[in-house]
Design an enzyme around this catalytic site. Sequence first.
Site, mmCIF file in Angstrom:
data_model
loop_
_atom_site.group_PDB
_atom_site.id
_atom_site.type_symbol
_atom_site.label_atom_id
_atom_site.label_comp_id
_atom_site.label_asym_id
_atom_site.label_seq_id
_atom_site.Cartn_x
_atom_site.Cartn_y
_atom_site.Cartn_z
ATOM 1 N N GLY A 37 0.787 -1.232 0.000
ATOM 2 C CA GLY A 37 0.000 0.000 0.000
ATOM 3 C C GLY A 37 0.818 1.280 0.000
ATOM 4 O O GLY A 37 1.798 1.427 -0.760
ATOM 5 N N SER A 43 -5.233 10.117 9.337
ATOM 6 C CA SER A 43 -6.376 9.870 8.449
ATOM 7 C C SER A 43 -7.391 10.998 8.552
ATOM 8 O O SER A 43 -7.504 11.649 9.585
ATOM 9 C CB SER A 43 -7.029 8.555 8.877
ATOM 10 N N TYR A 51 -10.631 2.828 15.246
ATOM 11 C CA TYR A 51 -9.755 3.393 14.196
ATOM 12 C C TYR A 51 -9.776 4.923 14.256
ATOM 13 O O TYR A 51 -8.718 5.563 14.321
ATOM 14 C CB TYR A 51 -10.203 2.880 12.818
#
Length: 343
Positions: free
Chosen positions: A28, A186, A208
């Site tokens: 990734g 993120s 998360y």
Amino acid sequence: MKEAAWSVKGRWTDAERKVVMVTGANSGIGLALCTRLLAREPSLHLCLACRSTVRAEGARRELLAAHPGADVALLRVDVSDVESVYRAAQQIKQRYTRLDYLYLNAGIMPNPRINWSAYFSGLFSRNVVRMFSTGEGLLTQEDSVNEDGLQHVFTTNVFGHFILIRQLEDLLCHPDTPSQLVWTSSSNARASAFNASDPQHKKGCEPYSSSKYAVDLLSVVLNQQYNEKGLYSSVVCPGLVMTNMTYNILPAFFWTLILPIMWLIRMFTNTYTLSPKNGAEALVWLFGKKPVSLDPLVKYKSSTSGMGKNYVQADKMNVNLEDAERFFEYLIKLEAEMNEKYK
Ligand SMILES: NC(=O)C1=CN([C@@H]2O[C@H](COP(=O)(O)OP(=O)(O)OC[C@H]3O[C@@H](n4cnc5c(N)ncnc54)[C@H](OP(=O)(O)O)[C@@H]3O)[C@@H](O)[C@H]2O)C=CC1
Ligand SMILES: CC(C)=CCC[C@@H](C)[C@H]1CC[C@H]2C3=C(CC[C@]12C)[C@@]1(C)CCC(=O)C[C@@H]1CC3
């Protein structure tokens, strides 16, 4: 490096060759970052810090095929396992005398579930663009507990990396030649998912989001604590990228099917970077910046325009400084417990 100084094709002295370590480098965004860094600076000492030796060797082969002669080393580390992090740190100290860049990129989102009713009501709300760019309120995950009794997502995404930094302090802190930490955070980081009284997110179902907000908090405090010692920390948001992580949310064929829709969404939000190469944009951009020139309260976002052009957008973070300090104290206490157990 601890070995005698040497140069690639006689062009660089060892003092000039930067030492870069990337966690989660075998796939990734981490792998794309390594590829781009080597293309930019082939003289690097690059260390891939991965939990699977087989996958790490595969990544190393791929990198060497594109950049023959590059110095690509492997280090086995499982950041969800504190004992493994202490062991890995010992090995790094034996191999290197300094670290110029440490990319804290490894991350997990286990057992993701999409809240489809939130998705369909979001489609017809004013927050539709926000929903597509942050995934806010759309995802829940099922966390677990590791052998130390720590939450798995918290340990992988935050605490394992924190221990790594603390163990490598001597290699990272050089006031005359500053080093840089780069966290892959993120757009899904959300203050409301984080609870300073439950920093590991034992009770909620959005570990998360909580862990990525915790990363943002930690980076701010690391700057307060370490800048004068020559260590700087930045957070990056890679956008929505097609990787094993997203293929765990929805199958790869589904993402391929909706690719035209995602290109369309790109017209409204620049966060659909989609490829790992695009997602790595801000991580590569930071490599070219002087750490002292960076703003500790800014999140650097990989962005791709509707026409497919990559750029970096700097957005001020909205972090609660009191929570940041409280969280740091919590980490220090937890670290002391782990030091007693494993050092
Ligand atoms: N994809 C996206 O849209 C976004 C991703 N991110 C973040 O980007 C980062 C990279 O993820 P991405 O490239 O998307 O996904 P990948 O799953 O492709 O990469 C994650 C990497 O982390 C490694 N990793 C996971 N757990 C551990 C562990 N315990 N110890 C060591 N390494 C581990 C994986 O290794 P292995 O192959 O062994 O599993 C893999 O190399 C993550 O932090 C993620 O949260 C942020 C925003 C958006
Ligand atoms: C038409 C279309 C794009 C449908 C997909 C809906 C959702 C599955 C996605 C919409 C926003 C996405 C998103 C992520 C995962 C998938 C979505 C929720 C992330 C949370 C993935 C990991 C991150 O760190 C941030 C991403 C933000 C956007």
